[in-house]
Structures are given as structure tokens and as C-alpha cells.
Design a protein around this motif. Sequence first.
Motif, short mmCIF file in Angstrom:
data_model
loop_
_atom_site.label_atom_id
_atom_site.label_comp_id
_atom_site.label_asym_id
_atom_site.label_seq_id
_atom_site.Cartn_x
_atom_site.Cartn_y
_atom_site.Cartn_z
N VAL A 182 2.92 -124.31 -19.43
CA VAL A 182 2.84 -124.64 -21.13
C VAL A 182 2.95 -125.93 -21.40
N ARG A 183 4.28 -125.88 -21.11
CA ARG A 183 4.76 -127.41 -21.21
C ARG A 183 3.76 -128.71 -20.34
N ALA A 184 3.34 -128.18 -19.52
CA ALA A 184 2.64 -129.66 -18.39
C ALA A 184 1.68 -129.79 -18.69
N ILE A 185 1.08 -129.34 -18.58
CA ILE A 185 -0.65 -129.22 -19.27
C ILE A 185 -0.58 -130.28 -20.58
N ARG A 186 -2.08 -130.57 -20.66
CA ARG A 186 -2.35 -131.56 -21.31
C ARG A 186 -3.91 -130.42 -22.89
N PRO A 187 -4.01 -131.12 -23.45
CA PRO A 187 -5.36 -130.42 -24.59
C PRO A 187 -6.42 -130.57 -23.34
N SER A 188 -7.36 -129.65 -23.17
CA SER A 188 -9.02 -129.38 -22.90
C SER A 188 -9.66 -130.47 -23.79
N ALA A 189 -11.34 -130.49 -23.04
CA ALA A 189 -11.95 -131.11 -23.77
C ALA A 189 -12.33 -130.71 -24.93
N ARG A 190 -11.60 -129.35 -25.23
CA ARG A 190 -11.44 -128.61 -27.00
C ARG A 190 -10.93 -128.81 -27.50
N GLY A 191 -10.19 -129.32 -27.23
CA GLY A 191 -8.60 -129.91 -28.18
C GLY A 191 -7.72 -128.65 -28.38
N GLU A 192 -7.58 -127.90 -27.18
CA GLU A 192 -7.15 -127.36 -26.84
C GLU A 192 -5.73 -126.79 -25.43
N LEU A 193 -4.98 -125.96 -25.49
CA LEU A 193 -3.82 -125.88 -24.38
C LEU A 193 -4.00 -124.49 -23.85
N GLU A 194 -5.67 -124.66 -23.09
CA GLU A 194 -5.75 -123.24 -22.45
C GLU A 194 -4.69 -122.77 -21.44
N ILE A 195 -5.41 -121.17 -21.47
CA ILE A 195 -4.20 -120.73 -20.55
C ILE A 195 -4.27 -120.44 -19.52
N THR A 196 -5.83 -120.51 -18.87
CA THR A 196 -5.83 -121.09 -17.60
C THR A 196 -6.10 -122.16 -16.39
N ASP A 197 -5.66 -123.48 -17.57
CA ASP A 197 -5.42 -123.99 -16.96
C ASP A 197 -3.50 -123.94 -16.75
N ALA A 198 -2.99 -123.47 -17.35
CA ALA A 198 -1.13 -122.61 -17.31
C ALA A 198 -1.48 -122.03 -15.99
N LEU A 199 -2.92 -121.13 -15.64
CA LEU A 199 -2.19 -120.82 -14.41
C LEU A 199 -3.02 -120.95 -13.18
N GLN A 200 -3.78 -122.40 -13.48
CA GLN A 200 -3.62 -123.22 -12.43
C GLN A 200 -2.94 -123.56 -11.89
N TRP A 201 -2.09 -124.53 -13.03
CA TRP A 201 -0.51 -125.12 -12.86
C TRP A 201 0.22 -123.81 -12.13
N LEU A 202 0.43 -122.81 -12.46
CA LEU A 202 1.24 -122.11 -11.81
C LEU A 202 1.03 -122.09 -10.38
N ILE A 203 -0.52 -121.82 -9.72
CA ILE A 203 -0.75 -121.80 -8.07
C ILE A 203 -0.80 -123.22 -7.85
N ASP A 204 -0.83 -124.10 -8.55
CA ASP A 204 -0.68 -125.75 -7.52
C ASP A 204 0.63 -126.16 -7.69
N HIS A 205 1.88 -125.63 -8.22
CA HIS A 205 2.59 -125.83 -7.90
C HIS A 205 3.12 -124.14 -7.07
N GLY A 206 3.12 -123.64 -6.10
CA GLY A 206 2.91 -122.87 -5.46
C GLY A 206 3.65 -121.25 -5.82
N HIS A 207 3.34 -120.75 -7.40
CA HIS A 207 4.36 -119.54 -7.44
C HIS A 207 2.32 -118.76 -7.25
N HIS A 208 3.25 -117.32 -7.67
CA HIS A 208 1.75 -116.29 -6.99
C HIS A 208 1.45 -115.96 -8.26
N VAL A 209 -0.07 -115.92 -8.35
CA VAL A 209 -0.84 -115.14 -9.80
C VAL A 209 -1.65 -114.34 -8.73
#
Length: 355
Positions: A182-209
Motif C-alpha cells: 500500500v505504500r508502493a502503489i499510486r492513486p488510480s484514475a479514480r483518485g483512490e488507492l485501490e486494494i486490487t493494485d496492492a494485491l497485484q503488487w504483492l503478486i508481481d513481487h513474488g508473494h503468494h495471493v
Amino acid sequence: MKALVLAGGRGTRLRPLTNTSAKQLVPVANKPVIFYGLEAIRAAGITDVGIIVGDTGDEVRAAIGDGGRFGIRVTYIPQEAPLGLAHCVLIARDFLGDDDFVMYLGDNFLVGGIQELVSAFRAGDYSAQILLTPVDDPGSYGVAELGRSGQIVGLAEKPDDPASDLAIVGVYMFTAAVHDAVRAIRPSARGELEITDALQWLIDHGHHVHSHLITGYWKDTGRVRDMLECNRIVLESIETSIGGSVDDRTEVTGRVVIEPGAVVEGSVLRGPVVVGADTKIVGSYLGPFTSIGAGCVVEDAEIEYSIVMSDSTVRGVSRIEASLIGRGVEVTPARKAPNTHQLVIGDHSTVRLRG
């Protein structure tokens, strides 16, 4: 393990009710929807609960208090504006510490509780666990795309062109790894920090979701039709309990709950129906899947498949159905002449008139 319950947001899809009230406190079978979530959290053995609150924070605090009635300890965490689910995790960092936690959206309704889901997460080697269910309108939700072996290959928040029909249910489980996300992601086009982006960040960085497909009943109660459907589901499971007064001119069939102090005279109640404490029902018909809140008056009226909230009056009106009536409302017949409609309607309302 801790829990983070989200009770902020503006509830735009339930306006005008949510212009003055928290959407998480709209009742299902005469109990605020957020109470079901808190009870599920306690049943899963979690007692330390943080609640994110926004503009309706005072009302939420008044309803839940310190959490003692639920067997939990509550810490309230103010959010200055609805800036996204991941933002809620960000501002709850001090409360959450390095503990695993469940994030539960306070306006979601999940039949069957979360005990087994929490146990599976604790036993598994996951950084996060999400729940998925097929829906007819995936573009209204966070959506997951799965590969052939069931692994998550993509996540998107309310996409214009959904990659699947699998909506992310509003109950998530995380380890402390999510704080980096959640610290690494940036606001979406809606101006919000999306939990889907945080989950995708975890996947992209080798975490098991891990994803879990649920088969039980779930609803995001953000719309009137969803509230009414949840009300129906809960009322299906009630058992008859007559705590108030019912006269001998009243016909009661099916499962009916009449809470203490309620009075029913010369009426027909066809369950499942719940009548709240200190409510008066006179010369009226209450049809299946109807809940009437506390302190109401229903006189010479017909109501079916509806929710009437506390301290409201419905008098001299025939056949109200599929309706959600707020607190302190008065519904009475219009004068027969002149043939006009006199309306006082809040913002973003829907009104259907005959003739």
C-alpha cells in the motif's frame, strides 16, 4: 490476528438514506448490517478490531460503542475522505502493527461466517487471501482473472471490460506484507488507492495471493434491491417469537417475530415478518419478507417485501412492496383533489408515480 472493518464511504447508491445516515447501519431484519460482520469476526476468534470511520463516524460510534456488546475491543480510526480501500490499510498501520488481519467491508453481507476462511488462511503459507464469487455485473466490483490452474493472473477495480465474472468479495486476509504494497502503489484514475493494485503488487513481487471461490450467499448491500434481498435471506431463517401483544382478531401465519412492547390489532401477518419493539400494527397486512423497525406505526396499510426503519408511520396506504423506508418517515395518502402530486424529495432519489 486482528480485524479492520471499513465503515466510511459515502453510500452514494443508497441516497437519500445515506445523506444523513451511515450505509453500514441500514438494518437487515432490524439489525444494522455491520453488526453481522462484527459477530462473524468475533465468532472467528478475533477480538481486536479497528473500525475506519468517515463523515458518519459519530453515528457509527454511537451504535457500536467500545465493542463490549459483541465481545470485542474497538479502536476507531478516522479517514479524512474515502480515498480507497488500500488507503484504509495505510492509515491503520499503527493499529495493525505486524499482525495478520482480516479486512471486512462493513456494508457486505456473507452468510456462513468466516471461521473456516480464517482457519485456512492461518494454516496456509499466503501473504493474502481473497474471496471470489461469480456475479452478473462484474464491472461494478473488483474483478479477478484466473489462469488454467486457478492462479490469479490479473486484478482490476470496476473495469470497463471485465476479464471474468469473478467479483472480489469484501472480506480480505493479509499478512504484514501488505503494508509494503500500500505504500508502493499510486492513486488510480479514480483518485483512490485501490486494494486490487496492492494485491497485484504483492503478486508481481513474488508473494503468494490465494483465491478462494465461495459458494454461499454474499451481497454488497450498496443498493436498495441488495438490502431487500439480504433482508429476505435473514428472514428465511427466523423462528417464531411473540414477545409483544397480539389480539384475537389478528391472523398470524408462518414465522413471525413480534418484539417486546409491540402491539398488533386486527391485522394479518404472513411471515417471515419481524415487528420491532414498541411498534403498533393496526388493521393492516404485513406480507412475507417484511421487517418493521422499532417505534413505528402501521395503520390501515399493506406492506410486503420491504424494510421500514425505526420511528416511521405508514397510514392509510395500500400495497407498498419492494420498498426501503427510512427513519422517522411519514407515508400517508395524497388528497384526492386536485389531481396533483406534492413531493418533498432528497437528492438522487427515485420516485415512481401512477397517472
